[in-house]
Design a protein around this motif. Structure first.
Motif: not given
Ligand SMILES: [Zn+2]
Length: 300
Positions: A37, A40, A55, A58
């Protein structure tokens, strides 16, 4: 879906017929080693429709173009792919005016995107020239060559070129760097970035190369009106005629990007089958380049 190979435009259109097919191509390359991601950094997620990745940590939904040089391409991915195809496979340079007409986009829009493609064509500096290397300086632009008193023409841009030759004196690879003057300080970066300390280097008698002899194996020879550097001068002629096909004014700030494009293509002339794929791959791995940063980024 397979990797696109070759230079046949009909196959290219057949294999990548629309924006969606191009997005699928990007997604496949971008996540070939799994998802990470961009917000994050976590790797757990799932692919969603439209070639996006969701993701789990997050909940950010990342598109295939995000964080790549295709970020925010407004004129459609198929046109973007076509421009990359033209730039990586055609033997002649194509101006942004021609490119704009061919794909029905504004010249300025074509130019910005082409600068992004050139960014991806920058050398990785991972494979320095290591065999017989000829180095020389030259100028491009300004008034026509061959007349006296042109060396102080302020429109001329100075450059230094390094050409690697094999045992039969055939051209293997080439790097070109834009320089402000011919001092040892200005000549040093092309050595540090592109030439191995093991290389057998030949230059003309210019004193600017002398300090570099401490670190590099340099032989200085009289140029003998270019006869001792025949292959190198062939490449300079090719580069000059290639630049002449670009009618828009090449500013001093951007000339390095054109040099990078020229070298990228020469250095991959043995690997033309995959040159388009390689360029797309580099554009995905590169960080996005925003219009406001293009001038500064490419000028260094
Ligand atoms: Zn995330």
């Amino acid at each position: 879906m397979e990797i696109f190979e070759g230079q046949n435009i009909l196959n290219f259109i057949k294999e990548l017929p629309n924006d969606e097919a191009c997005k699928a191509y990007l997604a496949k390359i971008k996540w070939q080693d799994g998802f990470a991601c961009m917000k994050c950094g976590h790797s757990k997620g799932c692919e969603k429709s439209g070639y996006n990745y969701h993701c789990y940590t997050c909940h950010h939904v990342e598109s295939a173009t995000a964080n790549t040089l295709f970020h925010k391409v407004k004129f459609g991915l198929q046109k973007a792919f076509c421009i990359v195809f033209e730039m990586s496979t055609s033997s002649k340079s194509v101006s942004s005016i021609q490119m704009g007409k061919r794909f029905n986009i504004r010249q300025g829009t074509a130019w910005y995107f082409m600068q992004k493609v050139r960014k991806a064509m920058e050398s990785s500096q991972k494979y320095p020239l290591s065999e017989l290397v000829h180095v020389d300086e030259f100028t491009v632009g300004g008034k026509e060559e061959g007349k006296q008193g042109r060396s102080y023409d302020s429109k001329k841009k100075k450059a230094v070129i390094a050409v690697e030759l094999n045992k039969k004196h055939q051209i293997k690879r080439v790097y070109v760097k834009s320089i402000n003057d011919y001092s040892a300080k200005s000549l040093t970066p092309i050595f540090e970035e592109h030439i191995s300390e093991k290389a057998q280097i030949v230059t003309d008698k210019w004193r600017g190369y002398e300090p570099l002899k401490e670190k590099y194996n340099i032989e200085q020879k009289l140029s003998n009106q270019g006869k001792n550097f025949k292959e190198l001068h062939i490449v300079i002629m090719q580069l000059k005629s290639w630049l002449r096909a670009i009618p828009t004014h090449v500013s001093k700030w951007h000339i390095q990007a054109y040099f990078d494009e020229f070298c990228f293509r020469i250095n991959r002339s043995q690997f033309k089958q995959r040159i388009f794929h390689k360029t797309i791959e580099r554009m995905i791995n590169a960080k996005p380049l925003y219009h406001k940063n293009i001038k500064q980024t490419l000028s260094v």
